[in-house]
Scaffold this motif. Sequence first.
Motif, PDB file in Angstrom:
ATOM      1  N   ALA A 160     100.225  97.276  46.135  1.00 42.15           N
ATOM      2  CA  ALA A 160      99.222  97.907  45.270  1.00 42.15           C
ATOM      3  C   ALA A 160      98.975  99.350  45.691  1.00 42.15           C
ATOM      4  CB  ALA A 160      97.923  97.110  45.275  1.00 42.15           C
ATOM      5  N   VAL A 161      98.863  99.578  46.991  1.00 41.77           N
ATOM      6  CA  VAL A 161      98.649 100.947  47.466  1.00 41.77           C
ATOM      7  C   VAL A 161      99.841 101.826  47.099  1.00 41.77           C
ATOM      8  CG1 VAL A 161      98.549 102.382  49.554  1.00 41.77           C
ATOM      9  CG2 VAL A 161      96.964 100.484  49.271  1.00 41.77           C
ATOM     10  N   LEU A 162     101.036 101.345  47.369  1.00 40.62           N
ATOM     11  CA  LEU A 162     102.217 102.158  47.075  1.00 40.62           C
ATOM     12  C   LEU A 162     102.374 102.418  45.584  1.00 40.62           C
ATOM     13  CD1 LEU A 162     104.833 100.723  49.587  1.00 40.62           C
ATOM     14  CD2 LEU A 162     103.621 102.918  49.705  1.00 40.62           C
ATOM     15  N   LEU A 163     102.161 101.397  44.764  1.00 37.89           N
ATOM     16  CA  LEU A 163     102.310 101.551  43.317  1.00 37.89           C
ATOM     17  C   LEU A 163     101.212 102.423  42.731  1.00 37.89           C
ATOM     18  CD1 LEU A 163     103.677 100.703  40.611  1.00 37.89           C
ATOM     19  CD2 LEU A 163     102.024  98.827  40.550  1.00 37.89           C
ATOM     20  N   LEU A 164      99.954 102.054  42.969  1.00 36.10           N
ATOM     21  CA  LEU A 164      98.850 102.744  42.309  1.00 36.10           C
ATOM     22  C   LEU A 164      98.613 104.150  42.855  1.00 36.10           C
ATOM     23  CD1 LEU A 164      96.452  99.707  41.839  1.00 36.10           C
ATOM     24  CD2 LEU A 164      97.980 100.756  40.147  1.00 36.10           C
ATOM     25  N   SER A 165      99.006 104.387  44.098  1.00 39.50           N
ATOM     26  CA  SER A 165      98.892 105.754  44.628  1.00 39.50           C
ATOM     27  C   SER A 165     100.165 106.555  44.373  1.00 39.50           C
ATOM     28  CB  SER A 165      98.603 105.723  46.134  1.00 39.50           C
ATOM     29  OG  SER A 165      99.768 105.397  46.863  1.00 39.50           O
ATOM     30  N   ARG A 166     101.110 105.909  43.702  1.00 37.26           N
ATOM     31  CA  ARG A 166     102.417 106.524  43.437  1.00 37.26           C
ATOM     32  C   ARG A 166     103.021 107.069  44.732  1.00 37.26           C
ATOM     33  NH1 ARG A 166      99.375 108.911  39.350  1.00 37.26           N
ATOM     34  NH2 ARG A 166      99.636 107.935  37.323  1.00 37.26           N
ATOM     35  N   GLY A 167     103.060 106.208  45.720  1.00 42.27           N
ATOM     36  CA  GLY A 167     103.614 106.621  47.006  1.00 42.27           C
ATOM     37  C   GLY A 167     102.809 107.728  47.664  1.00 42.27           C
ATOM     38  N   THR A 209     101.059 110.035  46.296  1.00 47.12           N
ATOM     39  CA  THR A 209     101.061 111.329  45.590  1.00 47.12           C
ATOM     40  C   THR A 209      99.977 111.414  44.521  1.00 47.12           C
ATOM     41  OG1 THR A 209     102.675 110.611  43.915  1.00 47.12           O
ATOM     42  CG2 THR A 209     103.551 111.590  45.967  1.00 47.12           C
ATOM     43  N   ASN A 210      99.299 110.320  44.232  1.00 48.35           N
ATOM     44  CA  ASN A 210      98.228 110.303  43.237  1.00 48.35           C
ATOM     45  C   ASN A 210      96.991 110.947  43.860  1.00 48.35           C
ATOM     46  OD1 ASN A 210      96.095 109.658  41.506  1.00 48.35           O
ATOM     47  ND2 ASN A 210      96.976 107.690  40.947  1.00 48.35           N
ATOM     48  N   THR A 211      96.617 112.117  43.402  1.00 46.30           N
ATOM     49  CA  THR A 211      95.485 112.836  43.999  1.00 46.30           C
ATOM     50  C   THR A 211      94.131 112.316  43.527  1.00 46.30           C
ATOM     51  OG1 THR A 211      95.576 114.539  42.273  1.00 46.30           O
ATOM     52  CG2 THR A 211      96.844 114.936  44.308  1.00 46.30           C
ATOM     53  N   VAL A 212      94.098 111.589  42.418  1.00 43.36           N
ATOM     54  CA  VAL A 212      92.818 111.144  41.855  1.00 43.36           C
ATOM     55  C   VAL A 212      92.156 110.098  42.744  1.00 43.36           C
ATOM     56  CG1 VAL A 212      91.680 110.100  39.845  1.00 43.36           C
ATOM     57  CG2 VAL A 212      93.552 111.745  39.524  1.00 43.36           C
ATOM     58  N   ILE A 213      92.930 109.196  43.334  1.00 43.25           N
ATOM     59  CA  ILE A 213      92.337 108.157  44.193  1.00 43.25           C
ATOM     60  C   ILE A 213      91.588 108.785  45.364  1.00 43.25           C
ATOM     61  CG2 ILE A 213      92.793 106.190  45.714  1.00 43.25           C
ATOM     62  CD1 ILE A 213      95.027 105.361  43.746  1.00 43.25           C
ATOM     63  N   PRO A 214      92.215 109.647  46.166  1.00 40.34           N
ATOM     64  CA  PRO A 214      91.468 110.228  47.287  1.00 40.34           C
ATOM     65  C   PRO A 214      90.378 111.206  46.861  1.00 40.34           C
ATOM     66  CG  PRO A 214      93.751 111.000  47.306  1.00 40.34           C
ATOM     67  CD  PRO A 214      93.640 109.959  46.238  1.00 40.34           C
ATOM     68  N   GLU A 215      90.550 111.889  45.738  1.00 42.85           N
ATOM     69  CA  GLU A 215      89.495 112.797  45.263  1.00 42.85           C
ATOM     70  C   GLU A 215      88.265 112.023  44.810  1.00 42.85           C
ATOM     71  OE1 GLU A 215      91.326 115.119  42.199  1.00 42.85           O
ATOM     72  OE2 GLU A 215      92.536 116.281  43.617  1.00 42.85           O
ATOM     73  N   THR A 216      88.469 110.813  44.293  1.00 40.91           N
ATOM     74  CA  THR A 216      87.365 110.009  43.769  1.00 40.91           C
ATOM     75  C   THR A 216      86.485 109.452  44.879  1.00 40.91           C
ATOM     76  OG1 THR A 216      88.682 109.452  41.823  1.00 40.91           O
ATOM     77  CG2 THR A 216      86.826 108.002  42.327  1.00 40.91           C
ATOM     78  N   ASP A 217      87.077 109.076  45.986  1.00 39.22           N
ATOM     79  CA  ASP A 217      86.327 108.575  47.141  1.00 39.22           C
ATOM     80  C   ASP A 217      87.025 109.058  48.416  1.00 39.22           C
ATOM     81  OD1 ASP A 217      84.813 107.271  49.029  1.00 39.22           O
ATOM     82  OD2 ASP A 217      85.045 105.274  48.154  1.00 39.22           O
ATOM     83  N   PRO A 218      86.800 110.326  48.777  1.00 38.86           N
ATOM     84  CA  PRO A 218      87.543 110.912  49.899  1.00 38.86           C
ATOM     85  C   PRO A 218      87.203 110.319  51.265  1.00 38.86           C
ATOM     86  CG  PRO A 218      85.928 112.480  49.045  1.00 38.86           C
ATOM     87  CD  PRO A 218      85.922 111.294  48.125  1.00 38.86           C
ATOM     88  N   VAL A 219      86.091 109.635  51.391  1.00 36.75           N
ATOM     89  CA  VAL A 219      85.729 109.055  52.684  1.00 36.75           C
ATOM     90  C   VAL A 219      86.517 107.769  52.936  1.00 36.75           C
ATOM     91  CG1 VAL A 219      83.863 108.034  54.046  1.00 36.75           C
ATOM     92  CG2 VAL A 219      83.447 110.096  52.688  1.00 36.75           C
ATOM     93  N   VAL A 220      86.521 106.873  51.962  1.00 34.54           N
ATOM     94  CA  VAL A 220      87.148 105.559  52.151  1.00 34.54           C
ATOM     95  C   VAL A 220      88.608 105.560  51.701  1.00 34.54           C
ATOM     96  CG1 VAL A 220      87.014 103.104  51.530  1.00 34.54           C
ATOM     97  CG2 VAL A 220      84.916 104.421  51.875  1.00 34.54           C
ATOM     98  N   MET A 221      88.918 106.241  50.621  1.00 34.58           N
ATOM     99  CA  MET A 221      90.246 106.144  50.013  1.00 34.58           C
ATOM    100  C   MET A 221      91.062 107.436  50.118  1.00 34.58           C
ATOM    101  SD  MET A 221      90.582 103.114  49.268  1.00 34.58           S
ATOM    102  CE  MET A 221      89.502 101.713  49.219  1.00 34.58           C
ATOM    103  N   GLY A 260      92.282 104.467  37.886  1.00 37.39           N
ATOM    104  CA  GLY A 260      91.289 103.617  37.238  1.00 37.39           C
ATOM    105  C   GLY A 260      91.521 102.149  37.532  1.00 37.39           C
ATOM    106  N   VAL A 261      92.770 101.717  37.448  1.00 37.75           N
ATOM    107  CA  VAL A 261      93.099 100.330  37.773  1.00 37.75           C
ATOM    108  C   VAL A 261      92.761 100.053  39.234  1.00 37.75           C
ATOM    109  CG1 VAL A 261      94.991  98.676  38.057  1.00 37.75           C
ATOM    110  CG2 VAL A 261      94.863 100.093  35.992  1.00 37.75           C
ATOM    111  N   PHE A 262      93.132 100.982  40.119  1.00 34.29           N
ATOM    112  CA  PHE A 262      92.852 100.802  41.539  1.00 34.29           C
ATOM    113  C   PHE A 262      91.360 100.570  41.774  1.00 34.29           C
ATOM    114  CE2 PHE A 262      91.618 102.422  45.694  1.00 34.29           C
ATOM    115  CZ  PHE A 262      92.482 101.739  46.529  1.00 34.29           C
ATOM    116  N   TYR A 263      90.513 101.463  41.228  1.00 33.15           N
ATOM    117  CA  TYR A 263      89.078 101.338  41.465  1.00 33.15           C
ATOM    118  C   TYR A 263      88.464 100.158  40.727  1.00 33.15           C
ATOM    119  CZ  TYR A 263      88.802 105.417  44.375  1.00 33.15           C
ATOM    120  OH  TYR A 263      88.949 106.286  45.428  1.00 33.15           O
TER     121      TYR A 263
END
Length: 141
Positions: free
Chosen positions: A20-27, A29-41, A104-107
């Motif tokens: 899930a991490v590899l797919l949803l973070s696109r390896g 490279t997906n900047t939205v996941i860490p930008e959305t919750d930079p402390v935890v994700m 969005g799916v990740f969160y």
Amino acid sequence: MSHTFIRNGFIASGLVNILAVLLLSRGFTNTVIPETDPVVMSNFGLLMIAVWGLVFLAVAPRYWHVKWVVGAFVVEKLIYAVVWFRWITTHEVAAVYARDLFAGVFYSVYGLNDFLFFLFFTAVFYQLHTRGTKPLSSELG
């Protein structure tokens, strides 16, 4: 719970964490996941989730030898589930979907996944703690 079910549960937890991490973070490279919750994700946080997945896989074949490690898994999954619940009740996941479908799916799902595996690891820990369950030699294949 049978040995096979428990072992497969550990494997499933590990694979879900890693894939899930590899797919949803696109390896990573997906900047939205860490930008959305930079402390935890952050990307580091996502990497550590994948590392936890490796640990779940490593424990799968001999989980009954490491009861207290399974107890640590209970705590780890509970923490992520609580953090997700706090996040999902104070943020708009639709805004994340608007920026990136994968984020969005990740969160939307990561906390539900963690809660389900919290229940699984709790049940395994309880079984190990109360019965000291060791698989039958015929189950070990």
